[in-house]
Design a protein around this motif. Structure first.
Motif, PDB file in Angstrom:
ATOM      1  N   SER A 193       0.815  -1.210   0.000  1.00 52.29           N
ATOM      2  CA  SER A 193       0.000   0.000   0.000  1.00 52.29           C
ATOM      3  C   SER A 193       0.853   1.265   0.000  1.00 52.29           C
ATOM      4  CB  SER A 193      -0.954   0.022   1.190  1.00 52.29           C
ATOM      5  OG  SER A 193      -0.221   0.095   2.394  1.00 52.29           O
ATOM      6  N   ARG A 194       2.059   1.180   0.547  1.00 45.36           N
ATOM      7  CA  ARG A 194       2.953   2.321   0.493  1.00 45.36           C
ATOM      8  C   ARG A 194       4.362   1.836   0.750  1.00 45.36           C
ATOM      9  NH1 ARG A 194       4.142   4.109   5.757  1.00 45.36           N
ATOM     10  NH2 ARG A 194       2.746   3.318   7.365  1.00 45.36           N
ATOM     11  N   VAL A 195       5.278   2.737   0.719  1.00 42.82           N
ATOM     12  CA  VAL A 195       6.689   2.363   0.746  1.00 42.82           C
ATOM     13  C   VAL A 195       7.122   1.740   2.052  1.00 42.82           C
ATOM     14  CG1 VAL A 195       9.036   3.280   0.647  1.00 42.82           C
ATOM     15  CG2 VAL A 195       7.298   4.129  -0.916  1.00 42.82           C
ATOM     16  N   GLY A 196       8.007   0.740   1.934  1.00 41.70           N
ATOM     17  CA  GLY A 196       8.838   0.304   3.045  1.00 41.70           C
ATOM     18  C   GLY A 196       8.149  -0.345   4.212  1.00 41.70           C
ATOM     19  N   ASN A 197       7.638   0.446   5.112  1.00 42.88           N
ATOM     20  CA  ASN A 197       7.191  -0.109   6.380  1.00 42.88           C
ATOM     21  C   ASN A 197       5.991  -1.029   6.233  1.00 42.88           C
ATOM     22  OD1 ASN A 197       7.387  -0.445   9.142  1.00 42.88           O
ATOM     23  ND2 ASN A 197       5.876   1.120   9.544  1.00 42.88           N
ATOM     24  N   THR A 198       5.209  -0.771   5.208  1.00 40.73           N
ATOM     25  CA  THR A 198       4.052  -1.624   4.990  1.00 40.73           C
ATOM     26  C   THR A 198       4.495  -2.934   4.345  1.00 40.73           C
ATOM     27  OG1 THR A 198       2.576   0.243   4.749  1.00 40.73           O
ATOM     28  CG2 THR A 198       1.847  -1.833   3.830  1.00 40.73           C
ATOM     29  N   GLU A 199       3.948  -4.002   4.867  1.00 39.59           N
ATOM     30  CA  GLU A 199       4.310  -5.328   4.365  1.00 39.59           C
ATOM     31  C   GLU A 199       3.951  -5.474   2.904  1.00 39.59           C
ATOM     32  OE1 GLU A 199       2.398  -8.340   6.572  1.00 39.59           O
ATOM     33  OE2 GLU A 199       3.047  -9.991   5.277  1.00 39.59           O
ATOM     34  N   ALA A 200       4.850  -6.106   2.135  1.00 37.12           N
ATOM     35  CA  ALA A 200       4.552  -6.485   0.766  1.00 37.12           C
ATOM     36  C   ALA A 200       3.888  -7.857   0.807  1.00 37.12           C
ATOM     37  CB  ALA A 200       5.822  -6.534  -0.077  1.00 37.12           C
ATOM     38  N   PHE A 201       2.741  -7.973   0.159  1.00 38.71           N
ATOM     39  CA  PHE A 201       2.015  -9.237   0.113  1.00 38.71           C
ATOM     40  C   PHE A 201       2.333  -9.936  -1.197  1.00 38.71           C
ATOM     41  CE2 PHE A 201      -0.779  -8.920   3.785  1.00 38.71           C
ATOM     42  CZ  PHE A 201      -0.668  -7.577   4.101  1.00 38.71           C
ATOM     43  N   PHE A 202       2.664 -11.215  -1.103  1.00 44.17           N
ATOM     44  CA  PHE A 202       3.068 -11.979  -2.279  1.00 44.17           C
ATOM     45  C   PHE A 202       2.004 -12.989  -2.676  1.00 44.17           C
ATOM     46  CE2 PHE A 202       7.538 -11.001  -3.124  1.00 44.17           C
ATOM     47  CZ  PHE A 202       7.862 -10.256  -2.005  1.00 44.17           C
ATOM     48  N   GLY A 203       1.897 -13.213  -3.986  1.00 46.34           N
ATOM     49  CA  GLY A 203       1.123 -14.332  -4.478  1.00 46.34           C
ATOM     50  C   GLY A 203       1.890 -15.622  -4.256  1.00 46.34           C
ATOM     51  N   GLN A 204       1.299 -16.740  -4.633  1.00 46.27           N
ATOM     52  CA  GLN A 204       1.906 -18.042  -4.376  1.00 46.27           C
ATOM     53  C   GLN A 204       2.887 -18.474  -5.461  1.00 46.27           C
ATOM     54  OE1 GLN A 204      -1.061 -20.966  -2.905  1.00 46.27           O
ATOM     55  NE2 GLN A 204      -0.004 -20.433  -1.026  1.00 46.27           N
ATOM     56  N   GLY A 205       3.036 -17.641  -6.470  1.00 48.29           N
ATOM     57  CA  GLY A 205       4.050 -17.918  -7.469  1.00 48.29           C
ATOM     58  C   GLY A 205       3.547 -18.760  -8.627  1.00 48.29           C
ATOM     59  N   THR A 206       4.211 -18.584  -9.766  1.00 42.93           N
ATOM     60  CA  THR A 206       3.966 -19.391 -10.960  1.00 42.93           C
ATOM     61  C   THR A 206       5.279 -20.032 -11.361  1.00 42.93           C
ATOM     62  OG1 THR A 206       2.206 -17.945 -11.794  1.00 42.93           O
ATOM     63  CG2 THR A 206       3.330 -19.354 -13.403  1.00 42.93           C
ATOM     64  N   ARG A 207       5.295 -21.354 -11.404  1.00 44.82           N
ATOM     65  CA  ARG A 207       6.502 -22.051 -11.862  1.00 44.82           C
ATOM     66  C   ARG A 207       6.420 -22.234 -13.354  1.00 44.82           C
ATOM     67  NH1 ARG A 207      10.539 -24.846  -9.659  1.00 44.82           N
ATOM     68  NH2 ARG A 207       9.563 -24.841  -7.590  1.00 44.82           N
ATOM     69  N   LEU A 208       7.317 -21.580 -14.086  1.00 48.24           N
ATOM     70  CA  LEU A 208       7.321 -21.618 -15.548  1.00 48.24           C
ATOM     71  C   LEU A 208       8.559 -22.352 -16.035  1.00 48.24           C
ATOM     72  CD1 LEU A 208       6.206 -20.676 -18.313  1.00 48.24           C
ATOM     73  CD2 LEU A 208       7.673 -18.661 -18.075  1.00 48.24           C
ATOM     74  N   THR A 209       8.320 -23.305 -16.929  1.00 44.25           N
ATOM     75  CA  THR A 209       9.419 -24.033 -17.558  1.00 44.25           C
ATOM     76  C   THR A 209       9.335 -23.822 -19.060  1.00 44.25           C
ATOM     77  OG1 THR A 209       9.374 -25.729 -15.832  1.00 44.25           O
ATOM     78  CG2 THR A 209      10.530 -26.273 -17.869  1.00 44.25           C
ATOM     79  N   VAL A 210      10.441 -23.407 -19.664  1.00 44.62           N
ATOM     80  CA  VAL A 210      10.499 -23.214 -21.111  1.00 44.62           C
ATOM     81  C   VAL A 210      11.400 -24.292 -21.695  1.00 44.62           C
ATOM     82  CG1 VAL A 210      11.050 -21.640 -22.999  1.00 44.62           C
ATOM     83  CG2 VAL A 210      10.188 -20.743 -20.815  1.00 44.62           C
ATOM     84  N   VAL A 211      10.818 -25.096 -22.609  1.00 44.50           N
ATOM     85  CA  VAL A 211      11.580 -26.236 -23.169  1.00 44.50           C
ATOM     86  C   VAL A 211      11.681 -26.125 -24.690  1.00 44.50           C
ATOM     87  CG1 VAL A 211      10.994 -27.753 -21.261  1.00 44.50           C
ATOM     88  CG2 VAL A 211       9.502 -27.651 -23.273  1.00 44.50           C
TER      89      VAL A 211
END
Lengths: 113, 119
Positions: free
Chosen positions: A95-113
């Motif tokens: 929501s704003r710089v620094g002191n506010t926690e950054a919330f993360f998604g659960q991630g996307t695992r991408l494989t390029v073959v």
């Protein structure tokens, strides 16, 4: 409260294909980010946005594009996928710089073959 | 530009014991924040603790505490009474506190430390 939602969770791409990683947050955060995490390494910033219509490059932007048409959504586009883009991708918001926690998604695992 | 270095690729600890994870950083900013994130096998990034650089007092969150040495640019994490659920990759990260500049909450991460907890 869903927080930050990323789709898909897993994807396999062939070299040269394109795809969009979706990211949505329901916390009305102004700031959103895309990071990539290579095996055994820390996260590196690809792109970020400070509000709808405003985006800027991070440390490793080559091969990617982003857009931010709404506060909620921040998709990451991969054009002409390359094996070097095999990684785990995280979307985050705050929501704003620094002191506010950054919330993360659960991630996307991408494989390029 | 900010850099964050974690010199311990792996650490291990016995359950109920104490372990300290090391982190050093470099920044030209006058004010900044430091964080420790935990990443379990689920991949979810979980904020463990944060420290505001202008505060001299070390941050504490239950069993987690930091040793913040500003002059030495050191920010270590101490986990007391280690539990099996503490096993994870731990990342140290920094962020400039200058909202009017070019920070915008962008995090710079270290390489991570894998923590193993033995029963």
């Amino acid at each position: 409260n869903a927080g930050v939602t990323q789709t898909p969770k897993f994807r396999i791409l062939k070299i040269g294909q394109s795809m969009t990683l979706q990211c949505a947050q329901d916390m009305n955060h102004n700031y959103m980010y895309w990071y990539r995490q290579d095996p055994g390494m820390g996260l590196k910033l690809i792109y970020y946005s400070v509000g709808a219509g405003i985006t800027d490059k991070g440390e490793v932007p080559n091969g990617y594009n982003v857009s931010r048409s709404t506060t909620e959504d921040f998709p990451l586009r991969l054009e002409l996928a390359a094996p070097s883009q095999t990684s785990v991708y995280f979307c985050a918001s705050s929501s704003r710089v620094g002191n506010t926690e950054a919330f993360f998604g659960q991630g996307t695992r991408l494989t390029v073959v | 530009a900010q850099t964050v270095t974690q010199s311990q690729p792996e650490m291990s600890v016995q359950e109920a014991e104490t372990v300290t994870l090391s982190c050093t950083y470099d920044t030209s900013e006058s004010d900044y924040y430091l964080f420790w994130y935990k990443q379990p096998p689920s991949r979810q990034m979980i904020l463990v603790i944060r420290q505001e650089a202008y505060k001299q007092q070390n941050a504490t969150e239950n069993r987690f505490s930091v040793n913040f040495q500003k002059a030495a640019k050191s920010f270590s994490l101490k986990i007391s009474d280690s539990q099996l659920g503490d096993a994870a990759m731990y990342f140290c990260a920094s962020c400039s506190a200058n909202a009017g500049g070019t920070s915008y909450g962008k995090l710079t991460f270290g390489q991570g430390t894998i923590l193993t907890v033995h029963p």
